[in-house]
Design an enzyme around this catalytic site. Structure first.
Site, PDB file in Angstrom:
ATOM      1  N   HIS A 186       0.809  -1.216   0.000  1.00  0.00           N
ATOM      2  CA  HIS A 186       0.000   0.000   0.000  1.00  0.00           C
ATOM      3  C   HIS A 186       0.843   1.268   0.000  1.00  0.00           C
ATOM      4  O   HIS A 186       0.452   2.268  -0.586  1.00  0.00           O
ATOM      5  CB  HIS A 186      -0.975   0.010   1.181  1.00  0.00           C
ATOM      6  N   GLY A 187       1.965   1.239   0.658  1.00  0.00           N
ATOM      7  CA  GLY A 187       2.745   2.470   0.636  1.00  0.00           C
ATOM      8  C   GLY A 187       3.997   2.406   1.471  1.00  0.00           C
ATOM      9  O   GLY A 187       4.129   1.560   2.365  1.00  0.00           O
TER      10      GLY A 187
END
Lengths: 323, 475
Positions: B323-324
């Site tokens: 996701h990040g």
């Protein structure tokens, strides 16, 4: 066969579109009626400020303008009629739009602009909120340039007659159905009830101190477009030779702008105001009559009735001395 | 280009008309050109990154298929995966890693000589990288023939409806569809348009409305009390669902109008009665990607207890990292990993649903509420800007003030609550009464058109039209 299906689809789509346009116009017409028949609340105040206000003193600004200036007190002391055109949540672009339309109809003797350094910061919501001018665009084409700040296609969206009343339905319903329970304004002024407590202020100081450490490294400069709106506001007043007071109204803390990393914007407001001979700049953010006086504040951003009446008296005396 | 923009509406109409007008052999050209334009509307130069991975994976697929030596096949696959993950690493994780090296070296008074990269993360990079990787893996496994047509392969990676935020497709589903002669279908067209309408409703009326309150709280984590934070966190749980599933509905609907069938990505996740059930319903294309390409290769559930728990935890940790590049996502992934391991551990001891209808319903409601609470708690980390903010919010959760903050006026808050109630009613109907009250497809034209017109007007009256981009675009 394939072409028949396409034609069938297109005919139905066209028919449905016509139905949709008709319903949109019908609902839009009803909402317009309800909107412009409002007798209480902020929509009616805005309509009055745009179409009718002709007072000697016109007040512009955001929620701190609406909550901090009592036209009755100001009129009583200065002997001049007064109207408060401020609106909750709106900032300098809105003030400039309302000022422009007001001045095309009437030249007041004095303009008060309540401004917060926050209004010059980078925050796109101050432009998005200009959408509240949408219901007036049909009558006032001058607003088109302001609503283009909301989005590029905003004027095209006005093809829908319902769209100008987007996000207004709840307020319209409330103000129409329960108009008796909606607080009546005093020439645009709507004081806040209640008072903060000492523990609430202490808690706020604690939170602001933590926050200031977090945002201290932010070195964003003031937003050029917002600065231009402030200059445009002051230019409009100067062109019409109107005395103007640019005011930062009281805050609960005496170092609020420092903690909020907004000293740069605060100084910029003073500097810009200083460039106009018709403008007086007044900063009450460090005024000890208000700082750390929770009994005069309804919340951390706004004075309550007691505080705003005291503040209005101070402003009225300043007006009397200056005019 | 954002789905929720006027530009997209014009783009969609033009592309769809062109798609049906041009001869079959040119359809892929139209779609590929449209997809390039769609992607280049964000940062034009980044099309080169996509082009680079497309060229690598296209040739990797062919070479893997032609190669019979297992070692060399594996080497080719590894090279392709390294290239894809390498690009992802450079653009998404390099600066994060460098920052951590910086902090570590600073502690020992050393200077980190590695400079930071001044680059923006290309939109949707994680999505199309994963989709591209699934192609080479499937070719390697022999489940998919290598695509020889460079244009068709490029379109598989770049197909605009799902290019920037999924669903993360598999080649077995999409590649054959790109070769089919799609004729105009009245049923698919109207069903696709209705799906898009529902997606716009979720995004504009629910997600973007809730975001106003959520942003005002999460952007000032120090300033709010527990009640406010709890409300904002619950709102965020609904916001992210409507934002992402709204995007997916528009993507699937948009593809469907042209005759394409994309995989389902959501199945009313907040009706899940446990965390495993939640992950069977949330972001299905990513969950199944991790299941097929990470969890099962690690041994899945066919290994010893401890190893199985570790596998589960690794999958969720990787999901967080996917996701990040921020510790908030890592903690979010770890929390879900923890939830899943605990669930697997306690599952044999859980009571079965009682036969009594009322007791069964109550138990199910309790389970749903518990699942939502756990998921919402994890969302705090996902939404917070930093771990510091997340812990500040959690710390402040304990301070229940007398007056919760309601944001920018009662009206917005009331519209947010109304939006949630509406969503609940509609999702409840679909979950428990899927065959009833289907107004959008009612045989009665007044009911059908009336409900469609009502939905569109509802969007115009209650929608938020400046809500900005979809949350998952950043991944």
């Amino acid at each position: 066969m394939k072409n028949n299906l396409v034609i069938r689809f297109l005919i139905r789509l066209a028919a449905f579109s016509l139905v949709l346009i008709a319903v949109d116009r019908l609902v839009g017409f009803a909402l317009k009626k309800i909107y412009f028949n409002q007798r209480v609340g902020q929509f009616s105040q805005t309509t009055y400020a745009i179409d009718s206000a002709r007072q000697d003193i016109m007040i512009f600004g955001s929620s701190r303008a609406v909550r901090h200036y009592s036209p009755t007190i100001i009129s009583g002391i200065s002997g001049l009629s007064c109207y408060d055109s401020g609106r909750d949540g709106l900032m300098i672009p809105y003030s400039t739009a309302i000022e422009e339309i007001s001045l095309s109809r009437h030249i007041p003797k004095l303009i008060l602009l309540d401004i917060s350094p926050r209004e010059l910061g980078i925050d796109k919501t101050k432009y998005e909120k200009l959408s509240i001018l949408l219901p007036y665009c049909e009558e006032h084409q001058q607003f088109i340039k302001y609503i283009k700040e909301v989005s590029r296609y905003e004027p095209e969206k006005l093809f829908s007659k319902t769209y100008p009343y987007n996000s207004s339905a709840f307020i319209l319903a409330n103000n129409s159905l329960f108009s008796k329970s909606v607080e009546k304004d005093d020439n645009g002024y709507l004081p806040l009830r209640g008072a903060m407590t000492k523990p609430e202020v202490e808690d706020y100081i604690k939170r602001m101190t933590v926050r200031s450490k977090r945002i201290r490294q932010n070195t964003e400069l003031a937003e050029a477009k917002a600065v231009n709106y402030l200059k445009q506001f002051l230019d409009n007043a100067a062109k019409n030779k109107i005395k103007t007071m640019v005011i930062i109204s009281p805050t609960i803390l005496n170092n609020a702008f420092y903690l909020d990393n907004q000293t740069l914007e605060r100084d910029l407001i003073e500097k810009i105001a200083g460039e106009y001979p018709n403008v007086t700049f007044l900063d009450f953010s460090t005024d000890p009559r208000f700082n750390y006086h929770p009994e005069k504040f309804a919340d951390v951003f706004h004075l309550n009735k007691q505080g705003s009446e005291e503040f209005s008296t101070i402003i009225a005396q300043q007006i009397k001395a200056n005019l | 280009m954002l789905f929720n923009s006027i530009d997209f509406i014009f783009f969609y109409i033009i592309v769809t008309i062109l798609y049906f007008v041009v001869p079959h052999k040119l359809k892929w050209v139209i779609l590929l050109a449209a997809s390039c334009y769609f992607y280049m509307a964000f940062v034009p130069i980044y099309i080169l990154i996509l082009g680079f991975t497309i060229v690598i994976d296209y040739f990797a697929g062919i070479y893997i298929e032609n190669e019979h030596n297992p070692r060399r096949r594996k080497l080719l696959l590894t090279a392709s995966l390294v290239a894809n993950i390498g690009i992802l690493f450079v653009f998404k994780y390099f600066n994060f890693l460098n920052l951590n090296v910086d902090i570590l070296l600073n502690k020992f008074n050393y200077h980190n000589p590695i400079p930071y990269l001044t680059i923006l993360l290309p939109i949707g990079l994680s999505f199309h990288t994963f989709q591209a990787m699934s192609y080479t893996i499937e070719v390697y496994r022999g489940n998919q023939k290598a695509e020889r047509h460079f244009g068709i392969y490029s379109l598989y990676v770049m197909f605009y409806p799902q290019l920037v935020a999924g669903p993360i497709e598999r080649p077995q589903n999409v590649l054959p569809q790109l070769r089919i002669r799609h004729k105009f279908s009245y049923d698919l067209m109207q069903s696709g348009l209705k799906m898009m309408l529902w997606g716009f409703f979720k995004k504009l009326v629910i997600a973007d409305r809730l975001s106003i309150f959520v942003n005002s709280v999460y952007n000032n984590p120090d300033m709010h009390n527990g009640t406010t934070i709890a409300i904002a966190s619950f709102f965020f749980a609904i916001q992210i669902y409507c934002d992402f599933s709204g995007y997916t509905d528009i993507a699937i609907g948009c593809a469907r109008t042209m005759g394409f069938d994309l995989m389902r990505n959501f199945n009313r996740p907040y009706f899940a009665s446990n965390i495993q059930d939640f992950w069977r319903r949330w972001h299905i294309s990513l969950s199944t990607w991790f299941r097929d390409y990470v969890y099962i290769p690690l041994g899945g559930s066919k290994v010893s207890g401890k190893r199985r728990y570790l596998n589960l935890f690794i999958v969720f940790l990787l999901s967080g990292v996917w996701h990040g590049a921020n510790y908030t996502y890592i903690v979010w992934g770890m929390l879900h990993g923890l939830y899943s391991v605990v669930y697997v551990l306690i599952k044999p001891y859980l009571r079965k649903t009682p036969e009594n209808k009322i007791a069964g319903a109550l138990m199910r409601m309790g389970n749903i509420a518990l699942t939502i609470s756990l998921v919402t708690f994890a969302w705090i980390f996902f939404r917070a800007a930093s771990l510091h903010d997340a812990f500040t919010l959690i710390r402040n959760l304990k301070s229940f003030g007398a007056r919760p903050f309601i944001g920018d006026g009662v009206s917005n808050f009331a519209q947010s609550v109304l939006a949630i109630v509406l969503l609940f009613i509609l999702e409840y109907k679909i979950e428990y009464y899927p065959e009833k009250f289907n107004f959008f497809s009612s045989p009665n034209v007044i009911l059908r058109w009336g409900s469609l017109a009502f939905t569109i007007l509802w969007i115009i009256v209650f929608g938020v039209f400046n809500g900005g981009q979809f949350i998952y675009f950043q991944f």
